[in-house]
Motif scaffolding. Sequence first.
Motif, short mmCIF file in Angstrom:
data_model
loop_
_atom_site.label_atom_id
_atom_site.label_comp_id
_atom_site.label_asym_id
_atom_site.label_seq_id
_atom_site.Cartn_x
_atom_site.Cartn_y
_atom_site.Cartn_z
N CYS B 34 0.86 -1.20 0.00
CA CYS B 34 0.00 0.00 0.00
C CYS B 34 0.89 1.24 0.00
O CYS B 34 1.68 1.43 0.93
N GLU B 35 0.75 2.08 -1.02
CA GLU B 35 1.62 3.25 -1.12
C GLU B 35 1.33 4.26 -0.03
O GLU B 35 2.25 4.85 0.55
N ALA B 36 0.05 4.48 0.27
CA ALA B 36 -0.31 5.46 1.31
C ALA B 36 0.18 5.01 2.68
O ALA B 36 0.71 5.82 3.47
N CYS B 37 0.04 3.72 2.95
CA CYS B 37 0.49 3.24 4.27
C CYS B 37 2.02 3.25 4.34
O CYS B 37 2.58 3.51 5.41
N ALA B 38 2.69 3.01 3.20
CA ALA B 38 4.15 3.07 3.19
C ALA B 38 4.62 4.50 3.47
O ALA B 38 5.57 4.73 4.23
N ARG B 39 3.91 5.45 2.87
CA ARG B 39 4.26 6.85 3.12
C ARG B 39 4.01 7.23 4.57
O ARG B 39 4.80 7.95 5.18
N ARG B 40 2.93 6.72 5.08
CA ARG B 40 2.59 6.99 6.49
C ARG B 40 3.66 6.41 7.42
O ARG B 40 4.07 7.05 8.39
N LEU B 41 4.13 5.20 7.09
CA LEU B 41 5.18 4.58 7.90
C LEU B 41 6.48 5.36 7.81
O LEU B 41 7.19 5.54 8.81
N ASP B 42 6.77 5.87 6.65
CA ASP B 42 7.99 6.68 6.50
C ASP B 42 7.92 7.96 7.33
O ASP B 42 8.91 8.37 7.94
#
Lengths: 188, 278
Positions: B34-42
């Motif tokens: 998930c791109e949005a969740c990856a960005r959120r994790l970053d």
Amino acid sequence: MLAGDEEALAALYQRRARDIFRFALQMCGSRALADDVTQEVFMVLIREANTFDAARGSVNAFLMGVARNHVLRRLRRERFYVSMEAESQADTAQNVSRKTENPLDDISRTETIESVRKAVLALPERYREVVVLCDLQEMSYLEAAEVLGCAVGTVRSRLHRARALLIEKMRPAEEEEAVDVKSARCFA
Amino acid sequence: MNCQDFESNVEGLAREEIMEASVRAEALAHGEGCEACARRLDEQRSLSFKLRALARETNSAKLPPMGNDLLTAFRTRQAATNRPATITSRHYRAVVAGAMAVAAMVLIAIAVTVIRSRSVTPAVQSRPNSSGPKSLPPTEIAVVTPDVSTPQSAPLPDKNSGRNGRSVAGKNRHRNMNPTVVPVQSTADISGKDVAAKETPTSITSDSAAEITTDFMPVGYASATTLQDGGQLVRVELPRSALVAFGLPMNVNRYEEKVKADVFFSADGMARAIRFVQ
């Protein structure tokens, strides 16, 4: 210490004063105020040591709770005064950069730390204290709940909200401008 | 794991908290997909990194040493704790104030008592003068034993002898003194406990001092030994001609007036002696 042993008081100070000082410094951003709070906390401990109940929590939680009360009191009292700590912080940053080998990295690092510090200090008090306790002091949720006198779930929810606010505050300026432009296009 | 579950665990991942291995693996796998969740994790990891940097920078701050103020306060506190229980300044003030209040009350009570005693005494002494001899009933009696064996000329009354009717009677009985005017109330009234009865001797003294009497003169031929049993003294009024009967001079111009006399009646009811009062 209750028996009048000065060495016990000194040992307790050496062990706990650093956490109290750090907490006060991170909460208010003023070294002078943090010094005062640290002294006041131990003065309270000397005067009212018999009020400590081990069944209600640890000594650390007791001291941090007293420190929290004093910090909040001082913050409310000195709300209308302008802090002159910025100059001393700049001096500290210059000193740090002089000591390291790569000045550019140090400057970037110092700027990052300053931005985080400002973002933390800009948080509301109830969010700021959970960030200080859980992220900066690296306490567990349970310990933070003992200090704050609230439930663990409250600490978790406040921390979640505080981190979201910090991310929002530290979002790069370029992204915000891009968002503004994008929204402007939408309106057009 | 969906995005909502990832959102609840993303902070734990960023803060490197201890969590179950399966949950951690699922969250990381969802973040990769998930791109949005990856960005959120970053973002969360970046924030944690910056916060750690701030924490390290704060940890490098120099801790203020334990000042002498703390040690002084600690020693003072311990000295106060080890000190035996004494009267503190607040308690001392309270004790002094209480003692002064008690002393003031005692002084006031003493002053009131003295003032009352001074105000009562003149009233008692002045009351007989205000009442006068007329306040006494006409049939005042007293138990006396007059000496009628040796009638003499009329002397002035003895002021000291009439202070107390009962005591006068006793003294006369034992010492066989010449009786003077003893216009007292009955013995029952004298023995009364009220204040008026106690004030009676004072009035008697005043009355006796105002009267001039003759000595007792025998009536008839009674002997002195028969009179030792006592009797009653009765104040009466007689015609002035009675003075002549006892050999006393009489003012002819006042022959119509009465003259007072004390008649002594013995136990058998017979008149045994008489004296005239002016």
